[in-house]
Design a protein around this motif. Structure first.
Motif, short mmCIF file in Angstrom:
data_model
loop_
_atom_site.label_atom_id
_atom_site.label_comp_id
_atom_site.label_asym_id
_atom_site.label_seq_id
_atom_site.Cartn_x
_atom_site.Cartn_y
_atom_site.Cartn_z
N ARG A 245 -7.06 1.19 -31.18
CA ARG A 245 -7.10 2.62 -31.49
C ARG A 245 -8.33 3.26 -30.85
N ALA A 246 -9.48 2.61 -31.01
CA ALA A 246 -10.72 3.16 -30.43
C ALA A 246 -10.60 3.27 -28.91
N THR A 247 -9.96 2.28 -28.30
CA THR A 247 -9.78 2.30 -26.85
C THR A 247 -8.90 3.46 -26.43
N MET A 248 -7.77 3.64 -27.09
CA MET A 248 -6.83 4.71 -26.72
C MET A 248 -7.45 6.09 -26.93
N GLU A 249 -8.19 6.24 -28.01
CA GLU A 249 -8.86 7.53 -28.25
C GLU A 249 -9.90 7.81 -27.17
N TYR A 250 -10.59 6.77 -26.75
CA TYR A 250 -11.59 6.90 -25.68
C TYR A 250 -10.93 7.33 -24.37
N VAL A 251 -9.82 6.70 -24.03
CA VAL A 251 -9.11 7.03 -22.79
C VAL A 251 -8.54 8.44 -22.86
N ARG A 252 -7.98 8.82 -23.98
CA ARG A 252 -7.45 10.19 -24.14
C ARG A 252 -8.55 11.23 -23.96
N HIS A 316 -14.90 -4.57 -25.34
CA HIS A 316 -14.16 -3.46 -25.94
C HIS A 316 -15.07 -2.25 -26.17
N VAL A 317 -14.45 -1.09 -26.21
CA VAL A 317 -15.17 0.14 -26.54
C VAL A 317 -15.81 0.04 -27.91
N GLU A 318 -15.07 -0.50 -28.87
CA GLU A 318 -15.51 -0.46 -30.27
C GLU A 318 -16.60 -1.48 -30.59
N ASP A 319 -16.42 -2.75 -30.16
CA ASP A 319 -17.31 -3.79 -30.67
C ASP A 319 -17.93 -4.68 -29.60
N GLY A 320 -17.56 -4.51 -28.32
CA GLY A 320 -18.18 -5.29 -27.25
C GLY A 320 -17.63 -6.69 -27.07
N TYR A 321 -16.63 -7.09 -27.86
CA TYR A 321 -16.01 -8.40 -27.64
C TYR A 321 -15.15 -8.34 -26.39
N VAL A 322 -15.01 -9.49 -25.72
CA VAL A 322 -14.15 -9.56 -24.54
C VAL A 322 -12.93 -10.42 -24.86
N ARG A 398 7.77 11.33 -15.87
CA ARG A 398 6.34 11.14 -16.10
C ARG A 398 6.06 9.67 -16.34
N LEU A 399 4.84 9.23 -15.96
CA LEU A 399 4.49 7.81 -16.04
C LEU A 399 3.46 7.59 -17.16
N TRP A 400 3.80 6.67 -18.07
CA TRP A 400 2.97 6.40 -19.25
C TRP A 400 2.44 4.97 -19.20
N LEU A 401 1.21 4.79 -19.68
CA LEU A 401 0.64 3.46 -19.83
C LEU A 401 0.55 3.13 -21.32
N ILE A 402 1.04 1.93 -21.67
CA ILE A 402 0.99 1.49 -23.06
C ILE A 402 0.30 0.13 -23.14
N ASP A 403 0.12 -0.37 -24.34
CA ASP A 403 -0.49 -1.67 -24.62
C ASP A 403 -1.89 -1.77 -24.04
N TRP A 404 -2.86 -1.21 -24.79
CA TRP A 404 -4.25 -1.18 -24.36
C TRP A 404 -5.08 -2.26 -25.06
N GLY A 405 -4.41 -3.32 -25.54
CA GLY A 405 -5.10 -4.36 -26.28
C GLY A 405 -6.09 -5.17 -25.47
N ASN A 406 -5.90 -5.25 -24.14
CA ASN A 406 -6.82 -6.01 -23.29
C ASN A 406 -7.82 -5.12 -22.55
N ALA A 407 -7.79 -3.83 -22.85
CA ALA A 407 -8.63 -2.89 -22.10
C ALA A 407 -10.09 -2.98 -22.55
N GLY A 408 -10.97 -2.59 -21.64
CA GLY A 408 -12.40 -2.57 -21.93
C GLY A 408 -13.19 -2.50 -20.65
N PHE A 409 -14.47 -2.76 -20.75
CA PHE A 409 -15.36 -2.72 -19.59
C PHE A 409 -15.52 -4.13 -19.02
N TYR A 410 -15.12 -4.28 -17.76
CA TYR A 410 -15.13 -5.58 -17.08
C TYR A 410 -15.44 -5.37 -15.60
N PRO A 411 -15.73 -6.45 -14.86
CA PRO A 411 -15.87 -6.31 -13.41
C PRO A 411 -14.63 -5.64 -12.81
#
Length: 471
Positions: A245-252, A316-322, A398-411
């Protein structure tokens, strides 16, 4: 010889007896090192560490006997870090290691990759009785005191110019991203509590949609229900953690990428819009070549937007776990710095490499080189799972992206490598070649070193870290 600049370099030497501490002090003390790249001169002052060592040194070196390694004590490491701003572990006497391919050889290589990860510092092996080994130490210390500027690369300039041209083309041909107006107040009123969600998941229409989704995804019916359920005509619910949820809100908030709206943050499940369309997995082959090109252009613009989002650390955006494809779906971290993350991944990549190296030895085949970690590690935001089932083309084009469970900050290479992994390993029997060819256009080219490194990381997690989680 004319020198362009002169720098003092103070060094403290730590370690157990028999590691070569006195030899290294004698070789470094009062030695002048001239760096080839800029003729800068570095005057070394070296001393053995003791309890009274002041915090004035440029570098602390902690020596470990490579042939007979002992655990570095916390006291030694603490003293090394207190006596300088930079600490580095040196494995001495590597010339005494048994022949390549022996158990002692693999143990030595493992120490080379374990120690940097465990103590979050650099580590390399040297023969301190040779001029070459001493030059390695001085070169490292000199670069820590006065780092060399990064050279300008015509290749990098041309790559950026080419990428900018492709970005312009992608922007011209990308699909619209306007959102249709929706009125779902009545449906939201029926989903106020988690009990409402659980009740609607047992509805016959929800069960029928779940069965249809499994059929569309070619999931074995005996494998249970998928993680997402269509509980009303306009709403789906997904069983996931708060980090998504935190990731999707951040992207939105920071992009114009089309992702489902989220509702009722008080629920334990993720309640969001149902996107009325088809997964690319289902409809790609029915598209014209021009529509396929426009889809690829749209995805490239989406990825470019994500790459403008940066922060110092990974996770992750929320907690920093990878987590994600290359981490065997475990949770690791959070990591204090990008360097600690890089050292951790390099250790796991070595474990994967060792598995392949031992197999090669047993079948008398040549070994692959050790994983090369020298690529861009600067964290940028990535989706992390851009496979054809996570991209939906709706009925309005229109093109939609779903399933943001693996999203975050990475190389940045992770985005393209995750696509490669899905195309070539997970969905290799069903992904059309016309889709696979667009990978580098959509998410960027990847080098052979990057591909081999992360393949080794994936193998290392599966065989040596499977089931292990830091969360």
């Amino acid at each position: 010889m004319h020198t362009s600049a002169s720098y003092p370099v103070s060094v403290t030497i730590h370690g157990e007896q028999g590691t070569g501490k006195k030899t290294l002090v004698s070789a470094l003390h009062k030695h002048v090192y001239i760096r080839d790249q800029d003729n800068a001169a570095f005057l070394f002052k070296a001393q053995l560490a003791n309890e009274s060592t002041k915090n004035l040194a440029s570098v602390s070196f902690v020596l470990v006997d490579a042939a007979h390694p002992k655990q570095i004590s916390n006291e030694v490491m603490s003293l090394a870090r207190e006596s300088s701003a930079l600490t580095c572990i040196l494995l001495t006497k590597p010339d005494l290691i048994s022949a390549e391919g022996s158990n002692d050889y693999f143990s030595y290589l493992y120490q080379m990759h374990r120690l940097p990860s465990e103590f979050d510092c650099d580590c390399f092996a040297i023969n301190i009785t040779s001029d070459k080994g001493i030059c390695q130490v001085m070169h490292y210390a000199a670069n820590s005191v006065a780092p060399l500027p990064k050279p300008l690369s015509w290749k990098a300039f041309l790559q950026r110019s080419c990428s900018s041209c492709l970005d312009f083309i992608a922007t011209l041909f990308s699909l619209p991203t306007d959102r249709p107006p929706i009125d779902i107040d009545a449906e939201l009123a029926a989903v106020q509590t988690q009990d409402d969600v659980d009740r609607l998941q047992d509805d016959t229409r929800t069960i029928a949609w779940n069965d249809d989704l499994k059929h569309r995804l070619r999931i074995n019916p005996s494998w249970g229900t998928p993680g997402v359920h269509r509980i009303t005509p306009s709403l789906v619910v997904k069983e996931t953690g708060s980090f998504e949820r935190a990731t999707m809100e951040y992207v939105r908030k920071h992009t114009t990428i089309l992702i489902p709206n989220l509702y009722h943050s008080h629920l334990g499940s993720l309640l969001m819009d149902f996107v009325d369309g088809e997964m690319l997995y289902e409809c790609w082959d029915r598209q014209t070549w021009f529509m396929q090109f426009r889809i690829a252009c749209t995805l490239r613009t989406y990825i470019n937007q994500l790459r403008t989002l940066k922060r110092p650390n990974v996770g992750h955006v929320e907690d920093g776990y990878v987590n994600g494809i290359f981490f065997s779906e475990g949770d690791y971290g959070p990591f204090e710095s990008i360097s600690s993350f890089r050292r951790f991944c390099t250790r796991v990549a070595y474990l994967g490499w060792e598995i392949l190296a031992r197999r090669a030895l047993s079948s008398y085949e040549p070994q692959e080189p050790l994983p090369n970690k020298n690529f861009d590690w600067s964290p940028t935001f990535v989706h992390g799972d851009l496979n054809m089932t996570n991209i939906i083309l709706d009925k309005r084009g229109r093109l939609w992206l779903i399933d943001w469970g693996n999203a975050g900050f990475y190389p940045p290479c992770i985005e393209s490598l995750a696509m490669r992994h899905s195309n070539e390993m997970i969905l290799q029997d069903t992904v059309p070649s016309s889709w696979s060819r667009y990978r580098q256009f959509i998410a960027g080219a990847t080098s052979e070193d990057e591909e081999k490194f992360w393949d080794n990381v994936y193998l290392g997690f599966i065989h040596r870290f499977a089931g292990v989680s830091f969360r």
